[in-house]
Design an enzyme around this catalytic site. Structure first.
Site, PDB file in Angstrom:
ATOM      1  N   SER A  68       1.289   7.741   0.178  1.00  0.00           N
ATOM      2  CA  SER A  68       2.616   7.859  -0.157  1.00  0.00           C
ATOM      3  C   SER A  68       3.307   7.002  -0.638  1.00  0.00           C
ATOM      4  O   SER A  68       4.746   6.940  -1.059  1.00  0.00           O
ATOM      5  CB  SER A  68       3.347   8.737   1.212  1.00  0.00           C
ATOM      6  OG  SER A  68       3.013   9.887   1.336  1.00  0.00           O
ATOM      7  N   LYS A  71       4.835   7.417  -4.076  1.00  0.00           N
ATOM      8  CA  LYS A  71       6.179   7.990  -4.466  1.00  0.00           C
ATOM      9  C   LYS A  71       7.118   7.197  -4.986  1.00  0.00           C
ATOM     10  O   LYS A  71       7.898   7.458  -5.595  1.00  0.00           O
ATOM     11  CB  LYS A  71       6.570   8.671  -3.049  1.00  0.00           C
ATOM     12  CG  LYS A  71       5.655   9.687  -2.671  1.00  0.00           C
ATOM     13  CD  LYS A  71       5.886  10.299  -1.198  1.00  0.00           C
ATOM     14  CE  LYS A  71       5.119  11.508  -0.592  1.00  0.00           C
ATOM     15  NZ  LYS A  71       5.276  11.828   0.790  1.00  0.00           N
ATOM     16  N   TYR A 193      -0.124  14.832  -8.681  1.00  0.00           N
ATOM     17  CA  TYR A 193       0.328  14.090  -7.376  1.00  0.00           C
ATOM     18  C   TYR A 193      -0.880  13.680  -6.772  1.00  0.00           C
ATOM     19  O   TYR A 193      -0.902  12.621  -5.997  1.00  0.00           O
ATOM     20  CB  TYR A 193       0.918  15.398  -6.407  1.00  0.00           C
ATOM     21  CG  TYR A 193       1.330  14.772  -4.821  1.00  0.00           C
ATOM     22  CD1 TYR A 193       2.339  14.153  -4.826  1.00  0.00           C
ATOM     23  CD2 TYR A 193       0.729  15.735  -3.916  1.00  0.00           C
ATOM     24  CE1 TYR A 193       2.843  13.620  -3.633  1.00  0.00           C
ATOM     25  CE2 TYR A 193       1.292  15.280  -2.627  1.00  0.00           C
ATOM     26  CZ  TYR A 193       2.081  14.153  -2.434  1.00  0.00           C
ATOM     27  OH  TYR A 193       2.350  13.608  -1.198  1.00  0.00           O
ATOM     28  N   TYR A 245       9.094   8.310   7.139  1.00  0.00           N
ATOM     29  CA  TYR A 245       9.007   9.511   7.577  1.00  0.00           C
ATOM     30  C   TYR A 245      10.189   9.685   8.691  1.00  0.00           C
ATOM     31  O   TYR A 245      11.058   9.282   8.542  1.00  0.00           O
ATOM     32  CB  TYR A 245       7.667   9.828   8.223  1.00  0.00           C
ATOM     33  CG  TYR A 245       6.534   9.584   7.136  1.00  0.00           C
ATOM     34  CD1 TYR A 245       6.521  10.198   5.998  1.00  0.00           C
ATOM     35  CD2 TYR A 245       5.423   8.916   7.478  1.00  0.00           C
ATOM     36  CE1 TYR A 245       5.578  10.216   5.145  1.00  0.00           C
ATOM     37  CE2 TYR A 245       4.509   8.652   6.459  1.00  0.00           C
ATOM     38  CZ  TYR A 245       4.427   9.465   5.346  1.00  0.00           C
ATOM     39  OH  TYR A 245       3.509   9.052   4.268  1.00  0.00           O
ATOM     40  N   VAL A 263      -0.251   7.305   4.300  1.00  0.00           N
ATOM     41  CA  VAL A 263      -1.292   7.467   5.532  1.00  0.00           C
ATOM     42  C   VAL A 263      -2.799   6.911   5.431  1.00  0.00           C
ATOM     43  O   VAL A 263      -3.564   7.005   6.045  1.00  0.00           O
ATOM     44  CB  VAL A 263      -1.406   9.137   5.805  1.00  0.00           C
ATOM     45  CG1 VAL A 263      -0.200   9.791   6.147  1.00  0.00           C
ATOM     46  CG2 VAL A 263      -1.864   9.785   4.342  1.00  0.00           C
TER      47      VAL A 263
END
Length: 310
Positions: A68, A71, A193, A245, A263
């Protein structure tokens, strides 16, 4: 804020030593099988500064799956490509829900809460797929350019693992498509993605590649403008409110730095006008953040006086 980092190497090694036993407090991500194969005992930390210094300890030069953290880079690319039009399709609010929540997306009629939860990142992936002739190649090229290192690569084993176990992300994408908020074909969006999540980088490469966010959008090595100061501000603001998160509020409250986790066990923290901290330790806490990684960032921020709120 400390400018002299001559004794930082010793500090980093001491910090790593103090964390050695804590890896048992977390759990390596196993819902992507390829990630479960990584040793829980891996541990690295790196600090890069905008004046060209780079200090690391432990496994800081070993590549890992950035997941992530990717992103952040996708968001910068999308903001550059379509400008403020992006914010008609994705919001910039904390979610208060799990990062892969389907319920929230349904409630809010296919508009993701922010671009760093999964739905928002899939929306960003759709923008990239729709506006680049080869979005995967463009993404990898962008990462190599920022890291000043052409050895940055896509881990195909991780990619295939994501592809085989990405049903929830597919559900999010199809739900947004049903609301008219995804333009490209879903398999193409998912493939992009999963590709960006499967990029493998070391702490040193990641910290170097994010220096532009600590320097008002300018790569301090080349002096090239990567994004505008306004966009750098916006990205850092989103990372402050949503990058960790459902632990983002606690992280901002106790540590006070724009940050993003993945993660795969990586954590990056931006220190505006100073540099970037990057840590890696695969075992995650209940929020999906690296147990040791968040501890290391917290210790460094406090010891070096790096919080943006000081």
């Amino acid at each position: 804020m400390i400018k002299d980092i001559s004794n930082l190497q010793v500090k980093l090694q001491a910090l790593l030593a103090s964390q050695q036993s804590l890896y048992t407090q977390g759990k390596v991500a196993d819902y992507i099988p390829a990630l479960a194969e990584v040793s829980a005992k891996k541990m690295g930390v790196c600090v890069t500064t905008i004046d060209g210094k780079c200090v690391g300890a432990g496994d800081y030069q070993e590549a890992f799956s950035i997941q992530s953290i990717s992103k952040v880079f996708g968001l910068v690319m999308a903001m550059k490509r379509i400008g403020d039009e992006l914010w008609d399709r994705v919001n910039m609010e904390p979610s208060g829900q799990p990062f892969n929540s389907i319920i929230q997306l349904e409630w809010e009629k296919g508009i993701p809460r922010n671009p760093v939860i999964n739905a928002g990142a899939l929306l960003v992936a759709d923008v990239l797929v729709s506006h680049f002739s080869s979005s995967k190649l463009a993404f990898l090229s962008f990462m190599r350019k920022l890291a000043h290192d052409d050895s940055v690569f896509i881990d195909n084993h991780v990619y295939q693992s994501e592809l085989a176990h990405g049903n929830r992300n597919a559900a999010l994408a199809y739900l947004m498509k049903s609301f008219g908020n995804i333009q490209a074909e879903i398999p193409d969006v998912l493939s992009h993605y999963f590709t960006q999540c499967a990029v493998a980088m070391s702490c040193e490469q990641l910290a170097t590649s994010l220096l532009f966010l600590a320097n008002k959008g300018v790569d301090p090595r080349t002096k090239k403008i990567i994004c505008s100061p306004r966009d750098a501000h916006r990205v850092n603001a989103i990372l402050s409110t949503s990058g960790m998160y459902d632990q983002s509020g606690q992280f901002a409250f106790s540590i006070g730095l724009p940050a993003k986790s993945g993660v795969g066990g990586g954590v990056i923290a931006i220190v505006p006008n100073y540099g970037v901290i990057c840590t890696w330790s695969p075992p995650l806490n209940s929020f999906g953040n690296s147990v040791i990684g968040t501890n290391l960032v917290a210790c460094l921020a406090e010891e070096l006086g790096l919080s943006i709120y000081h």
